[in-house]
Scaffold this active site. Structure first.
Site, mmCIF file in Angstrom:
data_model
loop_
_atom_site.group_PDB
_atom_site.id
_atom_site.type_symbol
_atom_site.label_atom_id
_atom_site.label_comp_id
_atom_site.label_asym_id
_atom_site.label_seq_id
_atom_site.Cartn_x
_atom_site.Cartn_y
_atom_site.Cartn_z
ATOM 1 N N GLY A 1 4.532 11.405 6.619
ATOM 2 C CA GLY A 1 5.308 12.661 6.931
ATOM 3 C C GLY A 1 4.908 12.856 8.440
ATOM 4 O O GLY A 1 3.645 13.047 8.888
ATOM 5 N N ARG B 1 8.771 6.211 5.877
ATOM 6 C CA ARG B 1 8.182 5.744 4.652
ATOM 7 C C ARG B 1 8.546 3.987 4.889
ATOM 8 O O ARG B 1 9.659 3.551 4.794
ATOM 9 C CB ARG B 1 8.323 6.362 3.532
ATOM 10 C CG ARG B 1 8.504 7.850 3.720
ATOM 11 C CD ARG B 1 6.964 8.298 3.022
ATOM 12 N NE ARG B 1 7.061 9.766 3.259
ATOM 13 C CZ ARG B 1 5.794 10.544 3.270
ATOM 14 N NH1 ARG B 1 4.606 9.783 3.302
ATOM 15 N NH2 ARG B 1 6.064 11.822 3.549
ATOM 16 N N ASP C 1 -3.503 9.213 5.092
ATOM 17 C CA ASP C 1 -4.313 8.174 4.418
ATOM 18 C C ASP C 1 -3.581 6.719 4.035
ATOM 19 O O ASP C 1 -4.276 5.628 3.916
ATOM 20 C CB ASP C 1 -5.407 8.679 3.498
ATOM 21 C CG ASP C 1 -4.880 9.314 2.261
ATOM 22 O OD1 ASP C 1 -3.551 9.324 1.977
ATOM 23 O OD2 ASP C 1 -5.660 9.906 1.400
ATOM 24 N N THR D 1 -1.107 15.203 9.597
ATOM 25 C CA THR D 1 -0.602 15.414 8.509
ATOM 26 C C THR D 1 -0.735 17.072 8.290
ATOM 27 O O THR D 1 -1.819 17.362 8.694
ATOM 28 C CB THR D 1 -1.006 14.769 7.140
ATOM 29 O OG1 THR D 1 -0.695 15.514 5.899
ATOM 30 C CG2 THR D 1 -2.708 14.787 7.122
ATOM 31 N N ASP E 1 -1.374 18.835 5.507
ATOM 32 C CA ASP E 1 -1.939 18.732 4.410
ATOM 33 C C ASP E 1 -3.203 19.198 4.672
ATOM 34 O O ASP E 1 -4.196 19.759 3.702
ATOM 35 C CB ASP E 1 -1.758 17.676 3.260
ATOM 36 C CG ASP E 1 -0.235 17.735 2.801
ATOM 37 O OD1 ASP E 1 0.215 19.054 2.872
ATOM 38 O OD2 ASP E 1 0.190 16.597 2.623
ATOM 39 N N ASP F 1 -5.559 16.849 4.282
ATOM 40 C CA ASP F 1 -6.353 16.144 3.170
ATOM 41 C C ASP F 1 -7.056 14.898 3.459
ATOM 42 O O ASP F 1 -6.868 14.155 2.574
ATOM 43 C CB ASP F 1 -5.121 16.124 2.080
ATOM 44 C CG ASP F 1 -4.105 15.175 2.426
ATOM 45 O OD1 ASP F 1 -4.099 14.965 3.771
ATOM 46 O OD2 ASP F 1 -3.303 14.748 1.618
ATOM 47 N N ARG G 1 0.916 18.691 -2.481
ATOM 48 C CA ARG G 1 0.990 18.121 -3.695
ATOM 49 C C ARG G 1 -0.405 17.829 -4.406
ATOM 50 O O ARG G 1 -0.354 18.231 -5.426
ATOM 51 C CB ARG G 1 1.525 16.804 -3.624
ATOM 52 C CG ARG G 1 3.422 16.650 -3.349
ATOM 53 C CD ARG G 1 3.886 15.497 -3.380
ATOM 54 N NE ARG G 1 3.356 14.476 -2.584
ATOM 55 C CZ ARG G 1 3.890 14.197 -1.299
ATOM 56 N NH1 ARG G 1 5.093 14.802 -1.148
ATOM 57 N NH2 ARG G 1 3.295 13.378 -0.608
HETATM 58 P P1 ATP Z 1 1.419 11.932 4.387
HETATM 59 O O1 ATP Z 1 0.158 12.652 4.231
HETATM 60 O O2 ATP Z 1 2.482 12.502 5.369
HETATM 61 O O3 ATP Z 1 1.963 11.610 2.784
HETATM 62 P P2 ATP Z 1 0.523 9.033 4.659
HETATM 63 O O4 ATP Z 1 0.382 8.431 5.749
HETATM 64 O O5 ATP Z 1 -0.410 9.349 3.642
HETATM 65 O O6 ATP Z 1 1.222 10.531 5.211
HETATM 66 P P3 ATP Z 1 2.280 7.222 2.909
HETATM 67 O O7 ATP Z 1 3.819 7.437 2.684
HETATM 68 O O8 ATP Z 1 1.226 7.215 1.735
HETATM 69 O O9 ATP Z 1 2.116 8.606 3.915
HETATM 70 O O10 ATP Z 1 2.062 5.947 3.751
HETATM 71 C C1 ATP Z 1 2.847 5.854 4.833
HETATM 72 C C2 ATP Z 1 3.117 4.535 4.845
HETATM 73 O O11 ATP Z 1 1.798 3.590 5.200
HETATM 74 C C3 ATP Z 1 3.938 3.978 3.708
HETATM 75 O O12 ATP Z 1 5.274 4.333 3.957
HETATM 76 C C4 ATP Z 1 3.499 2.561 3.750
HETATM 77 O O13 ATP Z 1 4.163 1.678 5.007
HETATM 78 C C5 ATP Z 1 2.086 2.511 4.419
HETATM 79 N N1 ATP Z 1 1.133 2.173 3.221
HETATM 80 C C6 ATP Z 1 0.659 3.308 2.461
HETATM 81 N N2 ATP Z 1 0.015 2.819 1.531
HETATM 82 C C7 ATP Z 1 -0.194 1.321 1.931
HETATM 83 C C8 ATP Z 1 -0.931 0.294 1.464
HETATM 84 N N3 ATP Z 1 -1.942 0.494 0.320
HETATM 85 N N4 ATP Z 1 -1.098 -0.976 1.891
HETATM 86 C C9 ATP Z 1 -0.153 -1.079 3.025
HETATM 87 N N5 ATP Z 1 0.560 -0.021 3.600
HETATM 88 C C10 ATP Z 1 0.670 0.939 3.181
#
Ligand code: ATP
Length: 321
Positions: free
Chosen positions: A11, A72, A103, A127, A129, A131, A173
């Site tokens: 995000g 994503r 993360d 982010t 959040d 978090d 969330r």
């Molecule tokens: P937010 O806090 O906004 O959700 P985030 O980085 O945690 O941010 P995610 O959608 O969980 O958001 O992860 C972003 C991208 O990272 C995913 O769309 C995917 O491409 C990659 N990703 C997430 N988990 C994994 C994983 N276990 N292994 C490899 N790539 C991953």
């Protein structure tokens, strides 16, 4: 290190542009070439990678969102897909990658550092959040917090004029930081966060006591991870006869001009990420703890659970009697 790349993933959050700018300028200052990967991991697979110059990040520090776009990309969890990404980096001679995101994005970066022969990765927490372990604050949290406070202050005028209970649904969330901090800062009567089990009957009793002593209105901040604002209203009606109004703040919380705090945080963390790459660090994320720049191994970040500040939660409760 001669060439690095930077991407934003997950995000978007206000201050991501300021972080990209810091990465680009710090690297160029040290004679390192910088490449921008557009659309996060999706762009890394699709080879949507372009060289960035000093001017590429001009007039960017004050802008919300991310000019590199974010996406994503669930398929990035597959090793064969990541091999394509590594190929695209290697063919340009890119040896370092800065990943700005949450993360989930860090997990992708960790995989890349394990699977690529000659690639170091550093995560930057972006982010709203707040978090992510290993940092007291994430880039975008302060801006989102102030956006919520501003909205609650405005809603309070109507709550007061019409003597009503308002339920304000905020983002979060799994993490209640936005709800807790905004609730404390805006003087909410009740704060519902995913980390603490809430007793609706108790909340209804509190509102009733308030009304009995002449209180005209109440503000309830409800993190989306607990339930929706409308569900919260329905639950309350089981115990108390009040007319509630619900306001779901939605995506306005993710946008907007980053605050001074977020710009400074993004600049410090972005610059530090480049320093770490230059000294050969990898599979770590930068953070700020007690106003000191820190770095933490991805493994450690994933192992720890995100916790809410219980003392702050209790204080908010005590101040809203
Ligand atoms: P937010 O806090 O906004 O959700 P985030 O980085 O945690 O941010 P995610 O959608 O969980 O958001 O992860 C972003 C991208 O990272 C995913 O769309 C995917 O491409 C990659 N990703 C997430 N988990 C994994 C994983 N276990 N292994 C490899 N790539 C991953």
């Amino acid at each position: 290190m001669k060439k690095i790349a930077v991407l934003t993933s997950g995000g978007d959050s206000p201050g991501m542009n300021a972080a990209i700018r810091a990465v680009v300028r710090k690297a160029i200052y040290h004679d390192i070439e910088v490449y921008g990967v557009y659309q996060g991991y999706l762009g890394l697979i699709n080879d949507n990678i372009k060289k960035l110059e000093l001017g590429s990040v001009g007039d960017m520090i004050q802008r919300g969102g991310t000019f590199l776009y974010s996406a994503r990309c669930p398929e990035f969890k597959e090793k064969e897909v990541r091999a394509k990404a590594i190929e695209n980096l290697e063919k340009r001679g890119i040896e370092g990658l800065v990943v700005i995101g949450g993360d989930g994005s860090y997990r992708g970066a960790q995989r890349l550092s394990e699977e690529a022969k000659n690639l170091k990765t550093i995560g930057v927490p972006g982010t709203i959040d707040n978090d992510i372990n290993g940092t007291d604050f994430t880039i975008g949290f302060d801006t989102a917090l102030n956006t919520i406070i501003d909205a609650v202050d405005k809603i309070r005028d109507t709550a007061s004029s019409h003597e009503r209970t308002f339920i304000i649904e905020v983002m979060g969330r799994d993490a209640g930081d936005l709800a807790l901090w905004s609730g404390l800062a805006a003087g909410a009567e009740t704060i519902l966060i995913p980390e603490v089990k809430s007793d609706i009957e108790e909340i209804a009793e509190k509102i009733q006591h308030g009304m009995d002593r002449g209180k005209k209105h109440s503000i309830i901040i409800c993190a989306e991870g607990v339930m929706t604002g409308h569900q919260c209203g329905e639950e309350l009606k089981k115990f108390i006869n009040i007319d509630t109004r619900v306001s779901c703040l939605g995506h306005i919380q993710r946008g907007g001009t980053p605050t001074g705090m977020d710009r400074v945080l993004a600049s410090r963390l972005g610059g530090y990420a480049v320093e770490l790459l230059m000294q050969g660090d990898s599979a770590k994320a930068v953070g700020i703890q007690q106003n000191e720049l820190t770095c933490t191994h991805f493994d450690e970040i994933f192992q720890a659970e995100h916790n809410i500040d219980k003392k702050m939660y209790n204080l908010a409760h005590q101040l809203s009697i």
